[in-house]
Enzyme design. Structure first.
Site, mmCIF file in Angstrom:
data_model
loop_
_atom_site.group_PDB
_atom_site.id
_atom_site.type_symbol
_atom_site.label_atom_id
_atom_site.label_comp_id
_atom_site.label_asym_id
_atom_site.label_seq_id
_atom_site.Cartn_x
_atom_site.Cartn_y
_atom_site.Cartn_z
ATOM 1 C CB CYS A 56 -0.903 -0.004 1.227
ATOM 2 S SG CYS A 56 0.036 -0.009 2.769
ATOM 3 C CB ALA A 59 4.048 -0.585 2.128
ATOM 4 N NE ARG A 90 12.161 -1.400 1.560
ATOM 5 C CZ ARG A 90 12.372 -1.724 0.293
ATOM 6 N NH1 ARG A 90 11.732 -2.702 -0.264
ATOM 7 N NH2 ARG A 90 13.238 -1.042 -0.439
ATOM 8 C CG HIS A 188 7.568 4.611 -4.069
ATOM 9 N ND1 HIS A 188 7.353 3.715 -5.085
ATOM 10 C CD2 HIS A 188 7.889 3.876 -2.980
ATOM 11 C CE1 HIS A 188 7.545 2.483 -4.629
ATOM 12 N NE2 HIS A 188 7.864 2.562 -3.360
#
Lengths: 537, 456
Positions: A56, A59, A90, A188
């Protein structure tokens, strides 16, 4: 190729009609003989009920872009889960020198409770920001919103503004609720916008502290990738101003405007910032790919071409020769085992493309590739950007416009020279994945579980490069699977040494004796002794 | 490593969490649903939740975790997720063909107030197929609450009392434990000769064998017919009050099945109680085989007591697991100095404090709804000889240089654990081996050459 298309039609028939129509537009069988460029649908909604690998907006924002920045406190406003899942998962490696703030191993959550959802959670958030700032003394603070925050209307912008006035450090808010956009990609974009508005250029330095100053954009230092890239770049003589955002820091990001050139590794997650930096400061960007030996060499040579300094070019060639000599013969050894094999390469937003070259170097052809959260330009190249129609989900993500910074804008490179080298190197350009894919190979956007299984049956790949959610599905089928988000906790895979490490790991996937035990011996041959005689005598 | 953690403890007035020791409800619901045979868990909300939960469960179990999502975008968040769920139900049954879908909500669908039962009723569910649901808002409780809610949802939807008299069989609700534990619980019940239904049962689903073929719905899991039949059982044993008691009480209300809430059978006392409950209710002697295992356990506890007796332990994790562990640590003569769970619930603190008081231990820190930042600060102020908890504890263990035993959920950095039980006498033996080895490894590491000994 016709058989491929027929096989494809056949398995798409299992979908309900509407789903079938939708999914067909996300799958392309590469055919370079067609006069027009092939079109793939991307960055559209995932169909409910279809098992997807996508995440999503949150994230993408907190998990991918902001999370690796080590000297900031990343506060997640929402119920506990979102903060928890983006905590340490991550592999963004980061280190600090003594005395510097390193908050990379902390998770800060406002842990919203039912009463906060009913009465609003902004007071709780404000109190939490105060506590975090006083205790941890971060250089700056980010606040990321999760799903319920947008719905109940908590004004995280106002909380951030008040906290900033109170504490005298930047406190930034990110409205990256999970339902925004259709994938991580939206996040992003949201993160990039704020970093551009609030962080980049907020430093006071006017000139970079070294020659050939660069930023590495879209490199998240998974498993130490960035450190391996930086090792080589620094050896050649480059000055790395900042990395966005692997092992990144507020302290370096704020002076990113001083670079002479921006390298773009992951086009999808960061092309926004690259473009805005060009607009605002006049810094061109170069698409690079440090995955694979040949791609690394090409990227290094392109950089040298850009700066056009014979000494730099010479040093570049020296370093290339040295690094190549160290890995070439060893790579050949691994190639002997991997040669002739085929792979699926389905990962995130750049690796689906980048790793194909590295696979090829060890003799493995990629027969299917795709991205989880790409847009059409990541597949078809930036030339299609004007043709991309914005849908409602994309329109909801803010587009920010930047303008020339009158004081800091400068022409880094004369237009005449720019025109000369633009034909040679991908300046402000990314050609996309499809141009590199051979005929008959398949490109799939948002590959889902059902399609993974069906394509495996048809194409019978020897290895799959994917993520954790399908890793064990694939291995249960007796096929090695390589996680290309986390590298199965190996790496780095970037640069020369990384390519060698990758080749070694992939070869290990094939040569592990463990695969030989899948079928028990009693199922391979009869256990009962006996002889068969003619005529039953 | 965690250098910014201070020794000085200030009251956390904001209520915010630093380094959580819990996560949200939906992941627990997803895990519980995986323990139903041929069930596809479905996450009703934005797709990131489903992705995160699958990612996390996969890392812990290293096995496929299948689940679908309603993939909300902004439109669904404004206009409601009904259309998404209806589309999802159609797609799921057409493409993946499970026998049952178990829908759980997220904080998003809960906040907008989607009425799941009504949406399910309006959906096209193929004949013979089922859709159940559990409400699992992430802003209430923890992953344990979500697990509990889904198990409760399964019996509420499916269990039926179809017979005049109850069957001589027991429902065992094992709680949020590994498939290896569920296997061990089933084995113990089988050895006791008591017909049993274990719900949920992730064994055979999340520890399925490698055969060279992928089966989206492996052999394991509680069958739907068995869940229906839980309503006919003579009694339910809920192992762990946090994760399992709600389902047992729901069965009592709906089908008049007698509930018994016990501790998760970690260690000797809780296992004794579990077996005695089976024994007394079903008229079966405790099996010789289990009595022998118990004797072995006591033998090694005694043989090795000087390795661990009096050692200070800091333990954290899910409430039922920590309660069981604390009792076991006390029975070993160890001193739990810090005991913490992230899941809220005052009964956790009450129960632990009572156990500590009975053992004559004073001055320990005990907290429900705590976080690992607090836990770390406790350790800084009052050091421990050993830490027990999930993988997230490794940062504290490294920062403070404490031997660390990984127990609970999640364990992301070690493998095989999900196959090996911590419950029953066998599980107790394994825990004892892990605890002793951690302490002895440390002793070896720290000893001078002249003190380095072959026999300990």
């Amino acid at each position: 190729m016709e058989t491929r298309k027929k096989e494809l039609e056949k398995f798409l028939d299992a979908y309900p009609a509407k789903t079938k129509k939708n999914r067909r537009s996300h799958i392309v069988v590469r055919d370079s003989s067609l006069e027009e460029q092939q079109i793939i649908e991307a960055n559209t909604r995932t169909i409910p009920g279809v098992i997807t690998n996508r995440g999503c907006a949150y994230a993408g924002c907190k998990g991918v872009v902001l999370g690796p920045i080590k000297d900031m406190a990343h506060i997640v406003h929402g119920p506990i889960g979102c903060s928890y899942y983006a905590w340490g998962t991550r592999r963004n490696k980061a280190k600090t020198k003594d005395g510097e703030v390193n908050l990379i191993n902390y998770a800060f959550s406002s842990d919203m409770q039912e009463s906060d959802v009913v009465f609003g959670g902004d007071k709780k958030l404000a109190a939490m920001v105060d506590e975090i700032v006083e205790t941890f003394k971060p250089k700056a603070v980010t606040i990321s919103a999760t799903c319920p925050v947008g719905l109940i209307g908590d004004d995280i912008g106002a909380v951030a503004k008040a906290a900033e006035a109170k504490h005298g450090i930047p406190v930034m808010s990110f409205s990256c609720e999970g339902y925004k956009g259709v994938s991580q990609s939206a996040g992003h974009h949201i993160a990039n916008n704020v970093l551009m508005q609030r962080v980049i250029g907020s430093g006071e330095i006017e000139e970079a502290e070294g020659k050939y100053a660069i930023n590495i954009l879209g490199e998240y230092n998974i498993g130490g990738d960035s450190w391996e890239i930086e090792r080589v770049l620094k050896d050649i003589g480059y000055h790395v101003v900042s990395v966005m955002t692997g092992d990144g820091s507020y302290e370096t990001l704020k002076n990113a405007h001083t670079a002479e050139l921006n390298l773009v590794q992951c086009h999808r997650s960061i092309n926004y910032i690259a473009e805005m930096l060009e607009e605002k400061y006049g810094t061109p960007w170069l698409k690079v790919n440090f995955i694979g030996v040949q791609s690394t060499i090409e990227s290094l040579r392109n950089m040298a071409t850009y700066f056009g300094d014979p000494a730099l070019t010479q040093k570049t060639e020296e370093v290339i020769a040295r690094e190549l000599a160290a890995v070439e013969s060893k790579l050949e050894q691994f190639k002997k085992i991997c040669d002739g094999k085929t792979a699926f390469c389905f990962v995130g937003g750049s690796r689906g493309h980048h790793y194909q070259g590295l696979f090829k170097e060890i003799g493995i052809d990629t027969v299917l590739a795709g991205y989880e959260f790409a847009h059409r330009d990541d597949y078809e190249g930036r030339e299609v950007i004007p043709d991309i129609k914005l849908d409602a989900d994309s329109k909801n993500i803010e587009e920010i416009k930047v303008s020339k910074d009158e004081k800091r804008y400068k022409i880094r490179i004369l237009k005449e020279r720019l025109d000369q080298i633009k034909d040679k190197i991908p300046l402000s350009y990314y050609g996309g994945m499809i141009k590199d894919m051979p005929d008959g190979s398949i490109m799939v956007d948002d590959l889902n579980h059902y399609e993974t299984e069906e394509f495996i049956k048809i194409l019978k790949p020897d290895i799959l490069a994917s993520g954790i959610k399908d890793k064990y599905v694939i291995q249960k089928m007796g096929i090695p699977s390589k996680q290309l988000h986390s590298y199965d906790y190996s790496g780095p895979y970037a640069g020369f040494r990384g390519a060698l490490k990758f080749a070694e790991d992939i070869t290990m996937g094939f040569t592990s004796p463990t695969w030989n035990y899948i079928t028990p011996p009693w199922k391979q041959k009869p256990i009962l002794d006996g002889t068969v005689t003619e005529g039953g005598k | 490593m965690l250098d910014a953690t201070t020794k000085e403890m200030k009251p956390r007035l904001s209520g915010g969490v630093i380094n959580p020791a819990k996560t949200c409800q939906p992941i627990g619901a997803m895990y519980a649903a995986l323990g139903i045979h041929k069930c596809l868990p479905h996450s009703h909300g934005s797709q990131g939740c489903c992705s995160y939960h699958r990612m996390h469960l996969t890392r812990h179990f290293r096995d496929p975790v299948m689940a679908s999502t309603s993939s909300f975008t902004e439109g669904a968040s404004v206009f409601g997720g009904g259309a998404n769920l209806k589309t999802a139900i159609k797609n799921v049954f057409t493409i993946y063909n499970p026998d049952i879908m178990a829908v759980h909500t997220t904080c998003l669908s809960e906040t907008i107030g989607d009425d799941i039962p009504t949406i399910i009723k309006q959906s096209e569910v193929p004949d013979g197929k089922l859709v159940i649901h559990a409400s699992t808002p992430s802003y209430v409780g923890s992953h344990i609450t979500g697990f509990s809610n889904m198990v409760k949802g399964a019996v509420t939807y499916l269990a039926e009392a179809t017979m005049e008299e109850k069957k001589e069989q027991v429902n065992i609700i094992p709680g949020f434990v590994n498939p290896g534990d569920m296997r061990e619980i089933k084995r113990m019940a089988k050895v006791m000769g008591v017909k049993n239904i274990v719900l949920p049962d992730t064994s055979g689903v999340l520890d399925s064998p490698m055969t060279g073929e992928f089966d989206m719905f492996p052999k394991g899991g509680t069958k739907i017919a068995e869940i229906v039949d839980t309503g006919n059982s003579k009694m339910s044993i809920a192992l762990g009050s946090f994760a399992s008691s709600d389902a047992a009480y729901a069965l009592e209300r709906k089908c008049k099945v007698k509930p018994a809430v016990l501790k998760t059978p970690i260690g000797i006392k809780a296992t004794d109680e579990f077996l005695m409950t089976l024994s007394s209710n079903f008229g079966k002697e405790v099996a010789k085989e289990l009595e022998e295992e118990r004797g072995q356990l006591v033998d090694i506890m005694t043989d090795t007591h000087f390795h661990f007796h009096g050692k200070k332990v800091a333990v954290f994790g899910d409430p039922d697991i920590v309660i069981g562990l604390t009792e076991y640590l006390l029975s070993l003569g160890m001193i739990p100095v810090h005991v913490l769970t992230g899941t809220p619930g005052s009964k956790f603190e009450t129960e632990i404090k009572e156990m500590l008081a009975r053992a004559g231990i004073e001055g320990s820190n005990v907290k429900a709804a705590g976080d690992l930042y607090t836990f770390h600060q406790w350790i800084k102020n009052q050091p421990a000889d050993l830490m027990i908890g999930n993988t997230y504890g490794k940062y504290i263990a490294r920062a403070e240089d404490i031997p660390f035993v990984r127990v609970g959920f999640p364990i992301l950095d070690r493998s095989v654990h999900s196959y090996m039980p911590i419950v029953g006498y066998k599980g107790a033996m394994r825990l004892l081996e892990m605890i002793s080895n951690a302490l002895l490894d440390r002793k070896d590491r720290d000893s001078a050459d002249e003190d380095f000994e072959l026999v300990m």
